[in-house]
Design an enzyme around this catalytic site. Structure first.
Site, PDB file in Angstrom:
ATOM      1  N   LYS A  57     -19.049  42.167   2.222  1.00 30.18           N
ATOM      2  CA  LYS A  57     -18.450  43.469   2.559  1.00 30.18           C
ATOM      3  C   LYS A  57     -17.196  43.280   3.406  1.00 30.18           C
ATOM      4  CE  LYS A  57     -22.857  45.825   2.119  1.00 30.18           C
ATOM      5  NZ  LYS A  57     -24.127  46.156   2.741  1.00 30.18           N
ATOM      6  N   GLN A 101     -26.885  47.382   8.300  1.00 32.28           N
ATOM      7  CA  GLN A 101     -27.366  46.495   7.232  1.00 32.28           C
ATOM      8  C   GLN A 101     -28.888  46.403   7.279  1.00 32.28           C
ATOM      9  OE1 GLN A 101     -25.449  44.896   4.780  1.00 32.28           O
ATOM     10  NE2 GLN A 101     -27.440  44.415   3.927  1.00 32.28           N
ATOM     11  N   ASP A 124     -22.745  54.603   3.856  1.00 31.14           N
ATOM     12  CA  ASP A 124     -23.780  54.300   2.862  1.00 31.14           C
ATOM     13  C   ASP A 124     -24.303  55.540   2.153  1.00 31.14           C
ATOM     14  OD1 ASP A 124     -24.518  51.814   2.044  1.00 31.14           O
ATOM     15  OD2 ASP A 124     -25.887  51.406   3.688  1.00 31.14           O
TER      16      ASP A 124
END
Length: 297
Positions: A57, A101, A124
């Site tokens: 990422k 995460q 997200d």
């Protein structure tokens, strides 16, 4: 006679195309706006798979010109400490997107932490407010993996209106938002899962079949309707007899390729699209917070 084989839905190539457009737009807008978009990825502990995802990422951010505000915390970090970090990032004018995460160490409550993120910085797309906006078909940040699947289907001009779509899997990460996005596109949607009876009879009706359960090779050729579009969201690491590990999906790609019309490869299908949508969500949040209308990339 020539053996028919499915056309591949190349997520890697599309993700690169999206990243190139993002890079152009960020380069163009940054001088006017005085700063690049910013994404903060929070990782706790030393899960090697998570560390690899975070590196991926951060590399993708660097490639398009998004500033990374990555923070890596030791395993013993407390819930309160992380909540304080999220509260500070919510207020930070340099940060447009925040991502925690997963998975987190067991002593932490991931749901509670995700709920602390400002919904307009929820890169997200997993905050209850953004999931509620999806249910209501309102504008908002969308869950990255299903949004990536929809973008991939659009790129290949695969019609969804009136089609029978079957989603195998009902997670809040993929299955549920995926079904809602397909409904929004006027598909007729069935959700199947581990408790569904006679999965084969359900999947055989699917014009569009999305597998997102995390069971290697669950979907085999006889479960697929001839000419169907098969999207494999599964990312399962398995070891072969020599001890080498490789990534496989939830679909037995080899046998299914002879039946389906379109198929996503693993790796190189949905995975790169998830990261591309994360970058796009961060950019959309950057534009929205600066009062600029977002255009589809």
């Amino acid at each position: 006679m020539e053996t028919k084989t499915a056309k591949l839905l190349d997520g890697k190539a599309l993700a690169e195309k999206i990243q190139l457009k993002l890079k152009e737009r960020i380069t163009e807008l940054q001088p006017q706006l005085g700063r690049p978009p910013g994404l903060a990825v929070l990782m706790v502990g030393d899960n090697p798979a998570s560390a690899a995802y975070v590196r991926n990422k951060e590399r993708a951010c660097a490639k398009v010109g998004i500033a990374s505000f990555g923070k890596h915390f030791p395993t013993e970090t407390t819930q309160g400490e992380l909540e304080d970090v999220i509260a500070a990032l919510n207020q930070d004018p340099q940060v447009d997107g925040i991502l925690v995460q997963l998975p987190l160490p067991q002593h932490l409550d991931s749901v509670s932490l995700l709920n602390q993120i400002d919904p307009d910085k929820d890169a997200d797309g997993l905050h209850p407010v953004n999931l509620g906006r999806l249910v209501r078909q309102e504008a908002g940040l969308r869950s990255c993996t299903p949004a990536g699947v929809m973008r991939l289907l659009a790129e290949y001009k695969i019609p969804l209106q009136g089609k029978q779509a079957v989603v195998v899997g009902r997670s809040i990460l993929v299955g549920k938002p995926m079904a809602l996005m397909l409904l929004e596109a006027n598909a007729t949607v069935t959700i199947a899962h581990s408790r569904s009876h006679d999965l084969k009879s359900i999947t055989q009706n699917a014009d569009i079949l999305i597998a997102a359960v995390g069971i290697p090779g669950l979907i085999t050729a006889e479960m697929v309707k001839p000419g169907a579009v098969v999207v494999d969201v599964g990312m399962n690491r398995i070891a072969d007899p020599s001890g080498k590990s490789r990534l496989v999906g939830d679909v037995d790609g080899e046998s299914t390729a002879g039946v389906a019309e379109f198929l996503t490869p693993v790796p190189g299908g949905v995975g790169p699209m998830t990261v591309a949508m994360l970058l796009q969500n961060t950019f959309a949040s950057y534009l929205r917070r600066l009062g600029i209308a977002n255009a589809e990339l």
